[in-house]
Design a protein around this motif. Sequence first.
Motif, PDB file in Angstrom:
ATOM      1  N   SER A 100       0.822  -1.205   0.000  1.00 28.18           N
ATOM      2  CA  SER A 100       0.000   0.000   0.000  1.00 28.18           C
ATOM      3  C   SER A 100       0.864   1.266   0.000  1.00 28.18           C
ATOM      4  O   SER A 100       0.568   2.231  -0.709  1.00 28.18           O
ATOM      5  CB  SER A 100      -0.922  -0.019   1.222  1.00 28.18           C
ATOM      6  OG  SER A 100      -1.646   1.169   1.318  1.00 28.18           O
TER       7      SER A 100
ATOM      8  N   LEU B 153       2.405   1.594  -3.529  1.00 28.56           N
ATOM      9  CA  LEU B 153       1.401   2.008  -4.508  1.00 28.56           C
ATOM     10  C   LEU B 153       1.052   3.486  -4.352  1.00 28.56           C
ATOM     11  O   LEU B 153       0.942   4.218  -5.341  1.00 28.56           O
ATOM     12  CB  LEU B 153       0.135   1.162  -4.367  1.00 28.56           C
ATOM     13  CG  LEU B 153       0.252  -0.303  -4.778  1.00 28.56           C
ATOM     14  CD1 LEU B 153      -1.006  -1.063  -4.376  1.00 28.56           C
ATOM     15  CD2 LEU B 153       0.505  -0.429  -6.270  1.00 28.56           C
ATOM     16  N   SER B 154       0.882   3.921  -3.106  1.00 28.29           N
ATOM     17  CA  SER B 154       0.553   5.314  -2.839  1.00 28.29           C
ATOM     18  C   SER B 154       1.675   6.232  -3.332  1.00 28.29           C
ATOM     19  O   SER B 154       1.424   7.260  -3.961  1.00 28.29           O
ATOM     20  CB  SER B 154       0.313   5.508  -1.339  1.00 28.29           C
ATOM     21  OG  SER B 154       0.092   6.856  -1.053  1.00 28.29           O
TER      22      SER B 154
ATOM     23  N   SER C 291      -3.101   2.547  -8.356  1.00 25.24           N
ATOM     24  CA  SER C 291      -3.940   1.707  -7.498  1.00 25.24           C
ATOM     25  C   SER C 291      -3.608   0.235  -7.740  1.00 25.24           C
ATOM     26  O   SER C 291      -3.048  -0.124  -8.776  1.00 25.24           O
ATOM     27  CB  SER C 291      -5.421   1.961  -7.770  1.00 25.24           C
ATOM     28  OG  SER C 291      -5.759   1.495  -9.053  1.00 25.24           O
TER      29      SER C 291
ATOM     30  N   SER D  63      -5.420  -2.127  -8.628  1.00 27.25           N
ATOM     31  CA  SER D  63      -6.055  -2.675  -9.836  1.00 27.25           C
ATOM     32  C   SER D  63      -5.264  -2.348 -11.101  1.00 27.25           C
ATOM     33  O   SER D  63      -5.490  -2.953 -12.142  1.00 27.25           O
ATOM     34  CB  SER D  63      -7.487  -2.150  -9.961  1.00 27.25           C
ATOM     35  OG  SER D  63      -7.474  -0.745 -10.139  1.00 27.25           O
ATOM     36  N   GLN D  64      -4.321  -1.398 -11.018  1.00 26.20           N
ATOM     37  CA  GLN D  64      -3.536  -0.989 -12.184  1.00 26.20           C
ATOM     38  C   GLN D  64      -2.184  -1.692 -12.273  1.00 26.20           C
ATOM     39  O   GLN D  64      -1.414  -1.401 -13.176  1.00 26.20           O
ATOM     40  CB  GLN D  64      -3.275   0.526 -12.135  1.00 26.20           C
ATOM     41  CG  GLN D  64      -4.509   1.380 -12.196  1.00 26.20           C
ATOM     42  CD  GLN D  64      -4.171   2.846 -11.950  1.00 26.20           C
ATOM     43  OE1 GLN D  64      -3.653   3.210 -10.907  1.00 26.20           O
ATOM     44  NE2 GLN D  64      -4.464   3.672 -12.946  1.00 26.20           N
TER      45      GLN D  64
ATOM     46  N   SER E  84       3.228  -1.359 -13.843  1.00 22.49           N
ATOM     47  CA  SER E  84       1.984  -0.669 -14.178  1.00 22.49           C
ATOM     48  C   SER E  84       2.197  -0.051 -15.544  1.00 22.49           C
ATOM     49  O   SER E  84       3.077   0.800 -15.711  1.00 22.49           O
ATOM     50  CB  SER E  84       1.672   0.405 -13.138  1.00 22.49           C
ATOM     51  OG  SER E  84       0.475   1.085 -13.483  1.00 22.49           O
TER      52      SER E  84
END
Length: 169
Positions: free
Chosen positions: A109, A112-113, A118, A120-121, A144
């Motif tokens: 997390s 990703l942040s 996100s 899902s990407q 990604s």
Amino acid sequence: KSIALGHAGVSASNVTFIKAKLGRDDGRDVYDVEFYSGNTEYDYEIDAASGTILEADRDIENYSIPKPPSVSQSSTPSSAGNQGGQPQSIPPVFSEAAPQYIGEERAKSIALSHAGVSASQVNFIKAHLDHDDGMMVYDVEFRSGQMEYDYEIDAVSGAIYKSEAEYDD
């Protein structure tokens, strides 16, 4: 410079450029762009012909690693058997409980942040606890689009020690 600034999300008025020069890498002309904004160093390699970002790296400078909590006196052995009557200097023992790690999901997390994407990407390549340079870190790697991201995140504090984003062609 404007491509790197746009990708970093900072304006020219808030940065100090270290270098921006044309060079050659892997048989092609590239711009090496390096600058600071606040306590963050940004490094870019940009294709001179297309303007495509080939490599992007961002490092936090002057970060201090948090010290572990101190152990209370009650957890050190008693000095009752000391012959000289002086307190013994005994190093604290941390065997009672393992450090509380943030966990693999929290490390993902955080990465990703930081990358601005996100779950899902992305497609995760790896995310696991690792021992690196004497400390425990989560090694998180994912893709990604055409970008590949690589992070090392402190397993206890969640601080990002390393972040790299590279164009994967």
